[in-house]
Write a protein that holds these residues in place. Sequence first.
Motif, short mmCIF file in Angstrom:
data_model
loop_
_atom_site.label_atom_id
_atom_site.label_comp_id
_atom_site.label_asym_id
_atom_site.label_seq_id
_atom_site.Cartn_x
_atom_site.Cartn_y
_atom_site.Cartn_z
N HIS A 1 -1.42 10.79 4.04
CA HIS A 1 -2.83 11.11 3.79
C HIS A 1 -3.81 9.98 4.04
O HIS A 1 -4.98 10.23 4.32
CB HIS A 1 -3.01 11.70 2.37
CG HIS A 1 -3.15 10.69 1.29
ND1 HIS A 1 -2.07 10.18 0.61
CD2 HIS A 1 -4.24 10.09 0.75
CE1 HIS A 1 -2.50 9.31 -0.30
NE2 HIS A 1 -3.81 9.23 -0.23
N ASP A 2 -3.37 8.72 3.96
CA ASP A 2 -4.30 7.60 4.21
C ASP A 2 -4.04 6.90 5.55
O ASP A 2 -4.66 5.87 5.83
CB ASP A 2 -4.21 6.57 3.07
CG ASP A 2 -5.09 6.95 1.87
OD1 ASP A 2 -6.13 7.63 2.07
OD2 ASP A 2 -4.74 6.59 0.73
N ASP B 1 -3.96 12.55 -5.31
CA ASP B 1 -4.55 11.28 -4.89
C ASP B 1 -5.46 10.73 -6.00
O ASP B 1 -5.36 9.56 -6.40
CB ASP B 1 -5.36 11.53 -3.60
CG ASP B 1 -5.86 10.27 -2.92
OD1 ASP B 1 -5.28 9.19 -3.10
OD2 ASP B 1 -6.85 10.37 -2.16
N ASN C 1 -4.89 7.36 -8.33
CA ASN C 1 -5.87 6.26 -8.32
C ASN C 1 -6.47 6.00 -9.70
O ASN C 1 -6.73 4.85 -10.07
CB ASN C 1 -6.96 6.54 -7.28
CG ASN C 1 -6.46 6.31 -5.86
OD1 ASN C 1 -5.54 5.52 -5.64
ND2 ASN C 1 -7.06 7.01 -4.90
N TYR D 1 0.82 -1.22 0.00
CA TYR D 1 0.00 0.00 0.00
C TYR D 1 0.85 1.27 0.00
O TYR D 1 0.48 2.27 -0.60
CB TYR D 1 -0.96 0.02 1.21
CG TYR D 1 -2.05 1.04 1.00
CD1 TYR D 1 -3.21 0.73 0.30
CD2 TYR D 1 -1.89 2.36 1.45
CE1 TYR D 1 -4.19 1.68 0.06
CE2 TYR D 1 -2.87 3.32 1.21
CZ TYR D 1 -4.02 2.97 0.52
OH TYR D 1 -4.99 3.92 0.27
N HIS E 1 1.34 3.74 -2.80
CA HIS E 1 0.35 4.78 -3.13
C HIS E 1 0.70 6.14 -2.51
O HIS E 1 0.89 7.11 -3.26
CB HIS E 1 -1.06 4.30 -2.77
CG HIS E 1 -2.10 5.36 -2.79
ND1 HIS E 1 -2.42 6.07 -3.93
CD2 HIS E 1 -2.88 5.87 -1.81
CE1 HIS E 1 -3.37 6.96 -3.65
NE2 HIS E 1 -3.66 6.86 -2.37
MN LIG Z 1 -5.26 7.87 -1.18
#
Ligand SMILES: [Mn+2]
Length: 177
Positions: free
Chosen positions: A60-61, A121, A125, A31, A34
């Motif tokens: 950010h996540d 972001d 994505n 992950y 990202h």
């Molecule tokens: Mn994100």
Amino acid sequence: MADVLEIIRCSNFAAIKHKDQRRKDEEKTPYINHPIGVANILTEEAGIADVAVIQAALLHDTVEDTDTTFEEIQALFGEEVTGIVKEVTDEKNLPKLVRKQKQIEHAPHASYKAKLVKLADKLYNLRDLNRCTPVGWSQERVTEYFQWAHKVVEGLKGTNQPMEDSLQQLFKERNIV
Ligand SMILES: [Mn+2]
Ligand SMILES: Nc1nc2c(ncn2[C@@H]2O[C@H](COP(=O)(O)OP(=O)(O)O)[C@@H](OP(=O)(O)OP(=O)(O)O)[C@H]2O)c(=O)[nH]1
């Protein structure tokens, strides 16, 4: 030099927090690719060198997807970074449709720095969706994500030309605009 140290601290923190998480692709990409990729879009494509923005991109996540709290981020990375991360964090306890609708509604009111992270972001994505379809996603779900992302990005207009141009091109290719 102090900036470099701050960025490495953030990268390390995010890597530890996301360590057991994988992307939804067939290959189960780590992950952390990202948030690092989002930060890289900001530096390489968007021309952003603001340290707080890059730190927020890396983090950010973490609150949305791991056990990280805003208090932790506040204590380690301070007020400004925490503020940006807060602005880009969905309330996971809300139903998905409500969360998605809130992103559309809140986008125009976000701060400039939060808008930058949101644009990067979405760009990451959408490119990822073009690269491969997440496990279990139908083509309709992919199309719906593009349509929804377009509505969010509409509310982020006038923030960063290079990222907006790249996003516009992706929406064109999908016949959304
Ligand atoms: Mn994100
Ligand atoms: N395209 C793609 N996305 C993946 C993949 N693995 C994980 N994701 C994440 O999935 C989220 C989009 O999927 P959704 O079904 O819409 O959202 P959900 O996971 O929150 O329910 C994004 O979260 P997010 O970054 O928080 O953004 P947002 O779209 O929720 O704002 C994205 O980062 C992958 O392999 N491909």
